[in-house]
Motif scaffolding. Structure first.
Motif, PDB file in Angstrom:
ATOM      1  N   ARG A 100       0.839  -1.210   0.000  1.00  0.00           N
ATOM      2  CA  ARG A 100       0.000   0.000   0.000  1.00  0.00           C
ATOM      3  C   ARG A 100       0.872   1.258   0.000  1.00  0.00           C
ATOM      4  NH1 ARG A 100      -4.108  -1.528   4.697  1.00  0.00           N
ATOM      5  NH2 ARG A 100      -2.770  -3.366   4.795  1.00  0.00           N
ATOM      6  N   ASP A 101       0.335   2.328  -0.538  1.00  0.00           N
ATOM      7  CA  ASP A 101       1.073   3.576  -0.735  1.00  0.00           C
ATOM      8  C   ASP A 101       0.959   4.440   0.521  1.00  0.00           C
ATOM      9  OD1 ASP A 101       1.865   6.170  -1.445  1.00  0.00           O
ATOM     10  OD2 ASP A 101       1.188   5.950  -3.522  1.00  0.00           O
ATOM     11  N   ALA A 102       2.057   4.498   1.301  1.00  0.00           N
ATOM     12  CA  ALA A 102       2.028   5.223   2.579  1.00  0.00           C
ATOM     13  C   ALA A 102       1.938   6.733   2.369  1.00  0.00           C
ATOM     14  CB  ALA A 102       3.275   4.886   3.399  1.00  0.00           C
ATOM     15  N   ILE A 103       2.548   7.227   1.295  1.00  0.00           N
ATOM     16  CA  ILE A 103       2.521   8.670   1.043  1.00  0.00           C
ATOM     17  C   ILE A 103       1.094   9.115   0.727  1.00  0.00           C
ATOM     18  CG2 ILE A 103       3.373  10.524  -0.463  1.00  0.00           C
ATOM     19  CD1 ILE A 103       5.510   9.372   1.475  1.00  0.00           C
ATOM     20  N   LYS A 104       0.432   8.324  -0.097  1.00  0.00           N
ATOM     21  CA  LYS A 104      -0.959   8.657  -0.444  1.00  0.00           C
ATOM     22  C   LYS A 104      -1.836   8.666   0.809  1.00  0.00           C
ATOM     23  CE  LYS A 104      -3.808   7.380  -4.365  1.00  0.00           C
ATOM     24  NZ  LYS A 104      -3.131   8.355  -5.145  1.00  0.00           N
ATOM     25  N   ALA A 105      -1.680   7.629   1.626  1.00  0.00           N
ATOM     26  CA  ALA A 105      -2.509   7.515   2.837  1.00  0.00           C
ATOM     27  C   ALA A 105      -2.259   8.699   3.782  1.00  0.00           C
ATOM     28  CB  ALA A 105      -2.207   6.203   3.553  1.00  0.00           C
ATOM     29  N   LEU A 106      -0.985   9.046   3.964  1.00  0.00           N
ATOM     30  CA  LEU A 106      -0.681  10.120   4.916  1.00  0.00           C
ATOM     31  C   LEU A 106      -1.047  11.494   4.359  1.00  0.00           C
ATOM     32  CD1 LEU A 106       0.388  10.449   7.794  1.00  0.00           C
ATOM     33  CD2 LEU A 106       2.635  10.958   6.811  1.00  0.00           C
TER      34      LEU A 106
END
Ligand code: H79
Length: 459
Positions: A145-151
């Motif tokens: 999963r894309d941590a940058i997108k989530a944050l």
């Protein structure tokens, strides 16, 4: 075979030509008023969260059973780990406890106004879904999963600004510093193919970040001291990024002339919107320039199991106030674990800072540097629009008489922040003397509001 080599080479040539044309076509012209508008939210914010998170959180400071000295995120360099071996850590990076909203809430509750997270540190591993690389959190880890997108989305939901750290130095990429092994950080190493890394990897990744994550307002570069980078390349990169997104705020590490950990650029024409002192606060302040001190809560940026050298809350609040009194921002770091958890020692300190900020935030947000120098008992911050100066009393005088050093004209009124009751002010030996109340409202920093005669006193 021939064609297979020719096509990438041609693509590179075309790309480089296209970039060069774009750069030449659009040098940034910005008036002082436009710059002020672009920087306004950042100058008001004063307090942000830095997050160092990546594969280094897996070993967390220990390699083959040995404790590795130095910074947690530098373990690949410190333990001289070959790039291929280090990359295997991705298979163990599965931060199932990562909760972007919880991280944003921790920042918000601390009184922070923005978050900057590592999108790629020196080790080259990307925390976002990059199409030009499989060495990223989506393709290379079981987390997928894309941590940058989530944050980025969580930060915006919490009303926080968002930005990313990006290291120009890259110990993983074969065209960058991977060839410098075993001294990835060699100051003299040159990669013959560095331009190819820049054009086909670094800039495409930066384009992905700037175009596919609309929340990104800050690009925080690092690793710019390598021999393959220059101020001129930094200026081109700065202009190229602004062509894509004119509102971006970009630190001075996009260039190559930072003066070590003092953080300001040696050359005044060097690219970048703000200076970056690291682990220190400029002793005398830096009037008239934008700067941001980045600092750790313990000694490391990336998580280490054994680093227990935590700063206490009093020191942290006073550091924030010291920074604001000198006209800067504080970017305070957390290093989450490989499971995705911000260490409890960090969360508790940030919560305590938030307790102080909820009462006293007015004396920090949107303030400018002290108009009255550095008093021995604490610090001053100022709000130009109202003519208010905030006296931050770190050392509460035993005789309850506080000398408003530096203040020349009689203050119109002096009172505790959050309590409009005027305190008596008399002319004494040390200048204007305030009679403090019996009860000290905070042992960390008790804030007085000093209403000065006019705005002239605040500049
Ligand atoms: O991202 C954080 C650090 O990893 C990065 N900048 C902040 C924001 C940084 N890069 N360099 N430094 C900090 C200076 C620290 C260098 C050290 Fe070392 C790394 C000291 C010990 C390990 C390199 C290797 C210099 C001495 C040995």
């Amino acid at each position: 075979m021939q064609l297979r080599r020719l096509v990438p080479a041609l693509t590179l040539a075309i790309l480089a030509f296209a970039e060069a044309t774009a750069q030449n076509a659009a040098p940034r012209v910005e008036t002082a008023a436009q710059k002020d508008a672009r920087m306004a939210w950042w100058r008001d914010a004063r307090f942000g969260m830095f997050i160092h998170w990546g594969l280094y959180a897996v070993p967390a400071g220990t390699w083959h059973g040995e404790r590795v000295d130095g910074l947690g995120e530098w373990i690949m360099n410190q333990a001289k780990i070959p790039a291929s071996e280090y990359a295997q850590l991705a298979k163990q990076f599965n931060p199932v406890q990562f909760d972007a909203d919880a991280w944003a809430k921790t920042a918000k509750d601390a009184g922070m106004k923005y978050i900057i997270i590592t999108s790629k540190h020196h080790d080259g591993f990307a925390n976002f879904d990059s199409k030009v690389s499989s060495y990223d959190i989506v393709d290379a880890t079981p987390y997928h999963r894309d941590a940058i997108k989530a944050l980025a989305s969580a930060a915006h939901r919490a009303g926080l600004r968002f930005g990313v750290y990006y290291s120009i130095m890259d110990w993983h990429h074969p065209d960058a510093q991977s060839g410098a092994y075993p001294d990835y950080n060699s100051r003299s190493f040159h990669s013959p193919n560095f331009a190819r890394y820049v054009e086909t990897y670094m800039k495409p990744q930066l384009r992905e970040l700037v175009t596919q994550y609309p929340e990104i307002d800050v690009l925080w570069f690092d690793g710019e001291w390598i021999a393959d980078w220059s101020d001129a390349q930094g200026q081109q990169l700065y202009d190229w990024l602004h062509t894509m997104k004119p509102s971006l705020i970009i630190n001075n590490r996009v260039g190559h002339s930072r003066q070590g950990m003092a953080g300001m650029s040696a050359n005044k024409d060097a690219p970048g919107d703000f200076g970056t002192p690291e682990q220190r606060v400029p002793p005398e302040g830096l009037p008239g320039v934008d700067w941001e001190t980045c600092m750790t809560l313990n000694d490391t940026w990336g998580f280490q199991t054994f680093d227990d050298n935590w700063k206490d809350t009093k020191t942290l609040v006073r550091t924030l106030v010291d920074v604001a009194s000198k006209g800067g921002n504080l970017l305070l770091n957390v290093g989450p674990t490989a499971q995705g958890v911000i260490p409890a020692q960090s969360v508790s300190r940030l919560r305590e800072m938030g307790d102080w900020m909820r009462v006293n935030g007015e004396s920090v947000y949107g303030t400018t540097a002290s108009p009255f120098g550095l008093p021995t008992w604490g610090r001053y911050t100022a709000r130009q629009s109202t003519g208010k100066v905030y006296a931050h009393v770190f050392d509460w005088p035993k005789n309850k008489q506080l000398a408003l050093t530096g203040v020349t004209a009689r203050p119109r009124s002096v009172y505790l922040l959050g309590d409009k009751k005027p305190l008596s002010v008399e002319r004494g030996e040390g200048g204007w003397m305030v009679s403090l109340p019996a009860v000290r409202p905070s042992a960390i920093d008790a804030v007085l509001v000093v209403e000065t005669g006019g705005t002239s006193a605040t500049r």
